[in-house]
Motif scaffolding. Structure first.
Motif, PDB file in Angstrom:
ATOM      1  N   LEU A  40       4.853   9.257  60.447  1.00  0.00           N
ATOM      2  CA  LEU A  40       4.743   8.656  61.769  1.00  0.00           C
ATOM      3  C   LEU A  40       6.054   8.750  62.568  1.00  0.00           C
ATOM      4  CD1 LEU A  40       2.680   5.414  61.003  1.00  0.00           C
ATOM      5  CD2 LEU A  40       1.863   7.673  61.690  1.00  0.00           C
ATOM      6  N   GLY A  41       6.983   9.534  62.060  1.00  0.00           N
ATOM      7  CA  GLY A  41       8.274   9.661  62.732  1.00  0.00           C
ATOM      8  C   GLY A  41       8.353  10.827  63.693  1.00  0.00           C
ATOM      9  N   VAL A  42       7.216  11.341  64.145  1.00  0.00           N
ATOM     10  CA  VAL A  42       7.220  12.515  65.031  1.00  0.00           C
ATOM     11  C   VAL A  42       7.994  12.238  66.316  1.00  0.00           C
ATOM     12  CG1 VAL A  42       5.775  14.141  66.300  1.00  0.00           C
ATOM     13  CG2 VAL A  42       5.023  13.290  64.080  1.00  0.00           C
ATOM     14  N   GLU A  43       7.811  11.049  66.881  1.00  0.00           N
ATOM     15  CA  GLU A  43       8.517  10.700  68.116  1.00  0.00           C
ATOM     16  C   GLU A  43      10.034  10.753  67.910  1.00  0.00           C
ATOM     17  OE1 GLU A  43       8.499   9.045  72.212  1.00  0.00           O
ATOM     18  OE2 GLU A  43       6.973   9.980  70.951  1.00  0.00           O
ATOM     19  N   GLY A  44      10.506  10.211  66.791  1.00  0.00           N
ATOM     20  CA  GLY A  44      11.932  10.231  66.502  1.00  0.00           C
ATOM     21  C   GLY A  44      12.467  11.632  66.305  1.00  0.00           C
ATOM     22  N   MET A  45      11.691  12.498  65.652  1.00  0.00           N
ATOM     23  CA  MET A  45      12.126  13.874  65.430  1.00  0.00           C
ATOM     24  C   MET A  45      12.114  14.667  66.735  1.00  0.00           C
ATOM     25  SD  MET A  45      10.373  14.735  61.726  1.00  0.00           S
ATOM     26  CE  MET A  45       8.695  14.446  62.321  1.00  0.00           C
ATOM     27  N   MET A  46      11.154  14.379  67.597  1.00  0.00           N
ATOM     28  CA  MET A  46      11.106  15.065  68.889  1.00  0.00           C
ATOM     29  C   MET A  46      12.307  14.716  69.760  1.00  0.00           C
ATOM     30  SD  MET A  46       7.145  15.141  70.236  1.00  0.00           S
ATOM     31  CE  MET A  46       7.563  16.254  71.605  1.00  0.00           C
ATOM     32  N   ILE A  47      12.623  13.434  69.849  1.00  0.00           N
ATOM     33  CA  ILE A  47      13.742  13.022  70.706  1.00  0.00           C
ATOM     34  C   ILE A  47      15.072  13.498  70.132  1.00  0.00           C
ATOM     35  CG2 ILE A  47      14.125  10.768  69.630  1.00  0.00           C
ATOM     36  CD1 ILE A  47      14.140  11.458  73.419  1.00  0.00           C
ATOM     37  N   THR A  48      15.164  13.569  68.801  1.00  0.00           N
ATOM     38  CA  THR A  48      16.369  14.117  68.176  1.00  0.00           C
ATOM     39  C   THR A  48      16.497  15.606  68.470  1.00  0.00           C
ATOM     40  OG1 THR A  48      16.277  12.467  66.407  1.00  0.00           O
ATOM     41  CG2 THR A  48      17.595  14.442  65.996  1.00  0.00           C
ATOM     42  N   GLY A  49      15.375  16.321  68.376  1.00  0.00           N
ATOM     43  CA  GLY A  49      15.390  17.738  68.724  1.00  0.00           C
ATOM     44  C   GLY A  49      15.735  17.965  70.177  1.00  0.00           C
ATOM     45  N   ALA A  50      15.274  17.045  71.039  1.00  0.00           N
ATOM     46  CA  ALA A  50      15.556  17.170  72.468  1.00  0.00           C
ATOM     47  C   ALA A  50      17.050  17.112  72.755  1.00  0.00           C
ATOM     48  CB  ALA A  50      14.824  16.075  73.247  1.00  0.00           C
ATOM     49  N   ILE A  51      17.756  16.159  72.146  1.00  0.00           N
ATOM     50  CA  ILE A  51      19.192  16.039  72.419  1.00  0.00           C
ATOM     51  C   ILE A  51      19.986  17.099  71.665  1.00  0.00           C
ATOM     52  CG2 ILE A  51      19.521  14.267  70.629  1.00  0.00           C
ATOM     53  CD1 ILE A  51      21.493  14.838  73.934  1.00  0.00           C
TER      54      ILE A  51
END
Length: 310
Positions: A40-51
């Motif tokens: 369920l950590g997809v949101e966290g991985m996406m925002i980390t990838g974004a920065i």
């Protein structure tokens, strides 16, 4: 309201762009869940990838290196989840939620010095002759490379799951990890590789937002895209092409509500802005009503902890 200002050609072309970050994250999560892991950590991985992608692209001047860094950042964050859940046997749901909170906080810290900075431009592919075809040209042949990469990834994932031995092993681990272990397959290794693949895809999806879709760095810019990706995997019944359909459906609703706002539709902007999420919830409710059909598609060992001594 002036609906004549909405161009169907541009609407469909914009739909493909809007769906790409969701599609990348969802297809990665599909592989993770096919291996029997619920992240369920997809949101966290996406925002980390974004920065990560944004920062490296700005520092190097290369969007390509930025996307590579985003994939690496997402994969590294997912590896933390993998170690905690596969070796330390922590609860997958709680660990995934913690990963999202950690990713949101980490990205906020890393991105403080990048607010207001423009990243290097990612050029669209100019395909000779094809891009000049009326209607189809602007829709299909006038996008950046990541749009086509996401589509190719869907095809490759389908082929990998259904036409290769590695895909068979992955599905076997997701369906019955005890039986797979008894046959000699390295369950934890397979799951870790799947988790890292999902993290890399989520990182690419986040970088697409910060480098192409927006393009800028804003704290919390994923705005729930990771949760939508999770929902789309369920909507797609864990099948790659249905996930593609779900991502394009969400992208279409998102683009349509923006166009309706620009056309002056007499509905408060807040209602239009939340419409993609409401429609996604409605679709999931309809899908859950067909519980028998959906449950047959879900991997049998999804979310279950594996221990070799059991």
């Amino acid at each position: 309201m002036d609906l004549s200002s909405i161009s169907p050609t541009l609407l469909i072309a914009s739909l493909m762009v809007a769906a790409t970050p969701i599609l990348l994250a969802a297809i990665g999560e599909l592989i993770v869940e096919k291996a029997g892991v619920l992240n369920l950590g997809v949101e966290g991985m996406m925002i980390t990838g974004a920065i990560c992608g944004f920062a490296i692209a700005v520092e190097t001047g290369s969007p390509v290196i930025g996307f590579i860094a985003a994939a690496a950042g997402g994969a590294l964050l997912s590896l933390i989840f993998g170690v905690l859940t596969q070796y330390l046997l922590s609860n997958q749901v709680a660990t995934g939620l913690a990963l999202t909170l950690f990713g949101l906080g980490l990205s906020s810290l890393m991105g403080q010095s990048y607010v207001g900075i423009k990243p290097p431009q990612t050029n669209k592919l100019d395909i000779p002759v094809l891009s000049d075809i009326p209607v189809l040209g602007p829709i299909l042949f006038n996008h950046d490379i990541m749009v086509y990469f996401a589509l190719a990834l869907v095809v490759l994932v389908w082929l990998g799951l259904n036409r290769t031995r590695a895909g068979l092993v992955l599905r076997a681990v997701g369906e019955n990890h005890d039986a797979a272990h008894a046959l000699g397959y390295k369950v934890i290794r397979v799951r870790l590789l799947a988790i890292m693949f999902g993290g890399a895809c989520a990182g690419l999806g986040g970088a697409y937002l910060s480098l192409i879709r927006v393009p800028q760095w804003t704290e919390g810019m994923t705005a729930g895209a990771g949760w939508i990706a999770l929902a789309i995997v369920v909507f797609g019944a864990w099948r790659p092409f249905r996930v593609l359909l779900g991502a394009y459906l969400f992208g279409g609703v998102t683009v349509l509500q923006l166009n309706l706002q620009a056309a002056g539709l007499a509905i408060p902007v807040e209602y239009l802005s939340m419409s993609p999420y409401l429609i996604t919830i409605a679709v999931l409710v309809v899908m859950s009503a067909k519980r028998g059909r959906t449950s047959l598609a879900a991997p049998a060992s999804l979310g279950r902890i594996f221990h070799a001594s059991q």
